[in-house]
Design an enzyme around this catalytic site. Structure first.
Site, PDB file in Angstrom:
ATOM      1  N   LYS A 294      17.472  32.255 -13.958  1.00  0.00           N
ATOM      2  CA  LYS A 294      17.929  33.546 -13.439  1.00  0.00           C
ATOM      3  C   LYS A 294      19.442  33.585 -13.563  1.00  0.00           C
ATOM      4  O   LYS A 294      20.095  32.541 -13.587  1.00  0.00           O
ATOM      5  CB  LYS A 294      17.523  33.685 -11.970  1.00  0.00           C
ATOM      6  CG  LYS A 294      17.516  35.107 -11.466  1.00  0.00           C
ATOM      7  CD  LYS A 294      16.248  35.857 -11.820  1.00  0.00           C
ATOM      8  CE  LYS A 294      16.390  37.337 -11.542  1.00  0.00           C
ATOM      9  NZ  LYS A 294      15.142  38.072 -11.721  1.00  0.00           N
TER      10      LYS A 294
ATOM     11  N   ASP B 161      17.183  42.985 -14.529  1.00  0.00           N
ATOM     12  CA  ASP B 161      16.788  42.911 -13.118  1.00  0.00           C
ATOM     13  C   ASP B 161      17.584  44.040 -12.456  1.00  0.00           C
ATOM     14  O   ASP B 161      17.993  44.993 -13.155  1.00  0.00           O
ATOM     15  CB  ASP B 161      17.137  41.525 -12.526  1.00  0.00           C
ATOM     16  CG  ASP B 161      16.538  41.297 -11.128  1.00  0.00           C
ATOM     17  OD1 ASP B 161      15.351  40.976 -11.041  1.00  0.00           O
ATOM     18  OD2 ASP B 161      17.252  41.459 -10.116  1.00  0.00           O
TER      19      ASP B 161
HETATM   20  P1  NDP Z   1      16.806  48.688 -10.400  1.00  0.00           P
HETATM   21  O1  NDP Z   1      18.234  48.381 -10.442  1.00  0.00           O
HETATM   22  O2  NDP Z   1      16.200  49.473 -11.498  1.00  0.00           O
HETATM   23  O3  NDP Z   1      16.456  49.430  -9.027  1.00  0.00           O
HETATM   24  C1  NDP Z   1      16.729  48.854  -7.794  1.00  0.00           C
HETATM   25  C2  NDP Z   1      16.376  49.857  -6.710  1.00  0.00           C
HETATM   26  O4  NDP Z   1      16.439  49.212  -5.448  1.00  0.00           O
HETATM   27  C3  NDP Z   1      17.342  51.024  -6.657  1.00  0.00           C
HETATM   28  O5  NDP Z   1      16.692  52.154  -6.169  1.00  0.00           O
HETATM   29  C4  NDP Z   1      18.393  50.507  -5.660  1.00  0.00           C
HETATM   30  O6  NDP Z   1      19.109  51.539  -5.007  1.00  0.00           O
HETATM   31  C5  NDP Z   1      17.494  49.797  -4.666  1.00  0.00           C
HETATM   32  N1  NDP Z   1      18.239  48.740  -3.981  1.00  0.00           N
HETATM   33  C6  NDP Z   1      18.855  47.681  -4.541  1.00  0.00           C
HETATM   34  N2  NDP Z   1      19.439  46.938  -3.586  1.00  0.00           N
HETATM   35  C7  NDP Z   1      19.180  47.550  -2.412  1.00  0.00           C
HETATM   36  C8  NDP Z   1      19.525  47.273  -1.088  1.00  0.00           C
HETATM   37  N3  NDP Z   1      20.253  46.196  -0.761  1.00  0.00           N
HETATM   38  N4  NDP Z   1      19.061  48.111  -0.123  1.00  0.00           N
HETATM   39  C9  NDP Z   1      18.326  49.182  -0.443  1.00  0.00           C
HETATM   40  N5  NDP Z   1      17.972  49.505  -1.714  1.00  0.00           N
HETATM   41  C10 NDP Z   1      18.404  48.693  -2.672  1.00  0.00           C
HETATM   42  O7  NDP Z   1      16.071  47.278 -10.235  1.00  0.00           O
HETATM   43  P2  NDP Z   1      14.574  46.894 -10.552  1.00  0.00           P
HETATM   44  O8  NDP Z   1      13.666  48.018 -10.240  1.00  0.00           O
HETATM   45  O9  NDP Z   1      14.544  46.283 -11.890  1.00  0.00           O
HETATM   46  O10 NDP Z   1      14.337  45.702  -9.516  1.00  0.00           O
HETATM   47  C11 NDP Z   1      13.861  45.927  -8.192  1.00  0.00           C
HETATM   48  C12 NDP Z   1      13.294  44.636  -7.618  1.00  0.00           C
HETATM   49  O11 NDP Z   1      12.220  44.188  -8.449  1.00  0.00           O
HETATM   50  C13 NDP Z   1      14.267  43.456  -7.543  1.00  0.00           C
HETATM   51  O12 NDP Z   1      13.953  42.673  -6.411  1.00  0.00           O
HETATM   52  C14 NDP Z   1      13.940  42.664  -8.802  1.00  0.00           C
HETATM   53  O13 NDP Z   1      14.294  41.305  -8.692  1.00  0.00           O
HETATM   54  C15 NDP Z   1      12.444  42.840  -8.860  1.00  0.00           C
HETATM   55  N6  NDP Z   1      11.843  42.617 -10.171  1.00  0.00           N
HETATM   56  C16 NDP Z   1      12.213  43.393 -11.247  1.00  0.00           C
HETATM   57  C17 NDP Z   1      11.603  43.178 -12.467  1.00  0.00           C
HETATM   58  C18 NDP Z   1      11.869  44.054 -13.633  1.00  0.00           C
HETATM   59  O14 NDP Z   1      11.141  43.925 -14.628  1.00  0.00           O
HETATM   60  N7  NDP Z   1      12.832  44.961 -13.588  1.00  0.00           N
HETATM   61  C19 NDP Z   1      10.636  42.078 -12.663  1.00  0.00           C
HETATM   62  C20 NDP Z   1      10.263  41.390 -11.447  1.00  0.00           C
HETATM   63  C21 NDP Z   1      10.896  41.651 -10.262  1.00  0.00           C
HETATM   64  P3  NDP Z   1      20.559  51.993  -5.552  1.00  0.00           P
HETATM   65  O15 NDP Z   1      20.291  52.800  -6.785  1.00  0.00           O
HETATM   66  O16 NDP Z   1      21.145  52.766  -4.438  1.00  0.00           O
HETATM   67  O17 NDP Z   1      21.307  50.718  -5.859  1.00  0.00           O
END
Ligand code: NDP
Length: 444
Positions: free
Chosen positions: A125, A165
């Site tokens: 990671k 991510d």
């Molecule tokens: P994105 O950046 O596309 O989206 C993240 C989302 O979560 C946004 O809506 C963001 O809001 C919100 N967010 C992030 N941090 C916080 C916080 N501290 N409090 C509240 N909301 C928050 O990321 P992903 O969708 O890719 O990833 C989301 C999760 O899924 C993570 O935990 C990641 O590790 C996990 N994941 C992702 C994978 C992938 O293929 N993308 C694979 C496996 C796991 P804002 O826009 O306001 O920042």
């Protein structure tokens, strides 16, 4: 003192100030007790001590120039955690709260998740405390180029293959790949989540969200149940959240709420996903704009209130520790039946306890969100074979993988006497393959 407890105590001593890493290690190691007790040779080989210590940690300076001509300096990380079963694989996270503890917790989880996919990928990671939110495209490009100017020497198609991510989507992967190709003069599958015109795979964008819904659907099927008519809440409105919403809706569920880090929208008539996609994917805007466009929706500042909305299914898809004990209790009181983790470690240890004591079907991240990395591995296979599979082909493979992960963790839980406990099932099933490979390699 038991072997697992000794290793945990030592880990906390040797890695102070890493609370997220401690939390993930506690969850994982505690549930490995039954298998470690069955295999005394693991302790003799120092297997757990080696399992929790990354093979390599790379930390570097990332200097870049912002649009005002000012020099900015961020921290860059790549943790190459475990390559026993394949090249390191795992995403890059760009967000201001990224630090070594966060990257190590994600890397440790990733080892077992990647093992669960059944594909030959090890765990890693990386990321940076750089936040692309609010930056211009040129600033994001400058940062990505600087980041890759160091990272390129540590990665490779057969060594370490990063992906996206939080904060790293199609735009960032494009800039990172462009710089890698420029420095190495190689067009290879060194990053996944690439665009379709330069080696990417169909379904990679949708994979984590779709996979989350596929595994939940399989858990429902095993109980004579389905998504049809279910009320669903989803945290986040990024990549995972959007495609979890799309697939759940297509199976007949009503998704009533989503959030970003500022606040949540509640739309009792059902979220109109095309509007969310336009705000988030096209305009990079805020979710509050949804309530300005849709009359039936209400926007509330702050995220925590989302979990007070009554639902049958909760899909946390934003970030770590978003569901604490109090929120878990409210979800249970309101009748939640299924909680499946799209994000990594979104539930605290106390919240998981509440779900399990109340017989909520709880699918932990390393199983439930493995669809993203599984499809990344399918992208790697297409890259090495110079092939391009159809959407239907990749989607069918993804679904098969998620269904088999469900049965794998269900069987492992039963085999060790913890029927229905998928935290135990996922950790044990993921660990067996990695431990067997590590034992075969000798003390390395
Ligand atoms: P994105 O950046 O596309 O989206 C993240 C989302 O979560 C946004 O809506 C963001 O809001 C919100 N967010 C992030 N941090 C916080 C916080 N501290 N409090 C509240 N909301 C928050 O990321 P992903 O969708 O890719 O990833 C989301 C999760 O899924 C993570 O935990 C990641 O590790 C996990 N994941 C992702 C994978 C992938 O293929 N993308 C694979 C496996 C796991 P804002 O826009 O306001 O920042």
């Amino acid at each position: 003192m038991k072997y697992v407890e000794k290793v945990l105590e030592n880990l906390k001593k040797q890695n102070p100030n890493e609370p997220e890493f401690h939390q993930a290690a506690t969850e994982i190691l505690t549930s490995l007790s039954p298998i470690v007790e069955k295999h005394p040779e693991y302790e003799a080989a120092g297997l757990l001590e080696r399992f929790v210590e990354p093979e390599r940690v790379i930390m570097f300076r990332v200097p870049w120039v912002d649009d005002n001509g000012k020099v900015q300096v961020n921290k860059g990380y790549r943790v190459q955690f475990n390559s026993a079963i394949g090249p390191y694989k795992g995403g890059l996270r760009f967000r201001s709260d990224v630090n070594l503890s966060v990257i190590k917790f994600l890397g440790l989880e990733q080892i077992l998740k990647n093992s669960l996919t059944g594909l030959p990928i090890g765990g890693g990671k990386g990321g940076s405390n750089f936040d692309p939110k609010g930056k211009s495209d040129r600033e994001v490009m400058a940062f990505c180029q600087s980041f890759m100017t160091e990272l390129y020497r540590h990665i490779g198609a057969d060594t370490d293959v990063p992906a996206g991510d939080i904060g790293v989507g199609a735009r960032e992967i494009g800039y990172l790949f462009g710089q890698y190709k420029r420095i190495r003069d190689e067009h290879v599958g060194v990053l996944t989540g690439r665009g379709l015109t330069y080696g990417g795979s169909l379904v990679r964008t949708e994979a984590t969200g779709y996979g989350l819904v596929y595994i939940t659907e399989e858990a429902m099927k095993a109980r004579g149940d389905s998504f049809k008519g279910k009320t669903v809440i989803i945290s986040g409105s990024g990549n995972v959240a959007i495609y979890a919403c799309e697939k759940a809706q297509s199976l007949g569920a009503k998704v009533v709420a989503m959030y970003d880090s500022d606040g949540y929208v509640y739309d009792p008539e059902g979220i109109k996903l095309d509007i969310i996609k336009d705000i988030k994917e096209v305009k990079r805007g805020r979710i509050s704009e949804y309530a300005q466009k849709v009359k039936s929706a209400k926007y509330t500042e702050g995220c925590k209130g989302l979990w007070t909305i009554p639902c049958d299914v909760a899909l946390p898809c934003a970030t770590q520790n978003e569901i604490d004990e109090e929120s878990a209790k409210i979800l249970v009181k309101n009748g939640v039946k299924y909680v499946a983790e799209g994000a990594n470690m979104p539930s605290t240890l106390e919240a998981i306890d509440v779900f399990q004591k109340n017989k909520v079907v709880f699918l932990p991240a390393k199983a439930a969100n493995a669809g993203g990395v599984a499809t990344s591995a399918l992208e790697m296979a297409q890259s090495s074979g110079r092939m391009f599979w159809s959407f239907e082909e990749v989607d069918a493979k993804l679904k098969n993988i998620m269904v088999s992960i469900y049965h794998n963790i269900d069987n492992a839980a039963k085999e060790y006497g913890y029927e229905g406990n998928y935290v135990m099932g996922a950790n044990i099933a993921g660990f067996v393959k990695v431990a067997t490979a590590m034992m075969a390699h000798g003390i390395v």
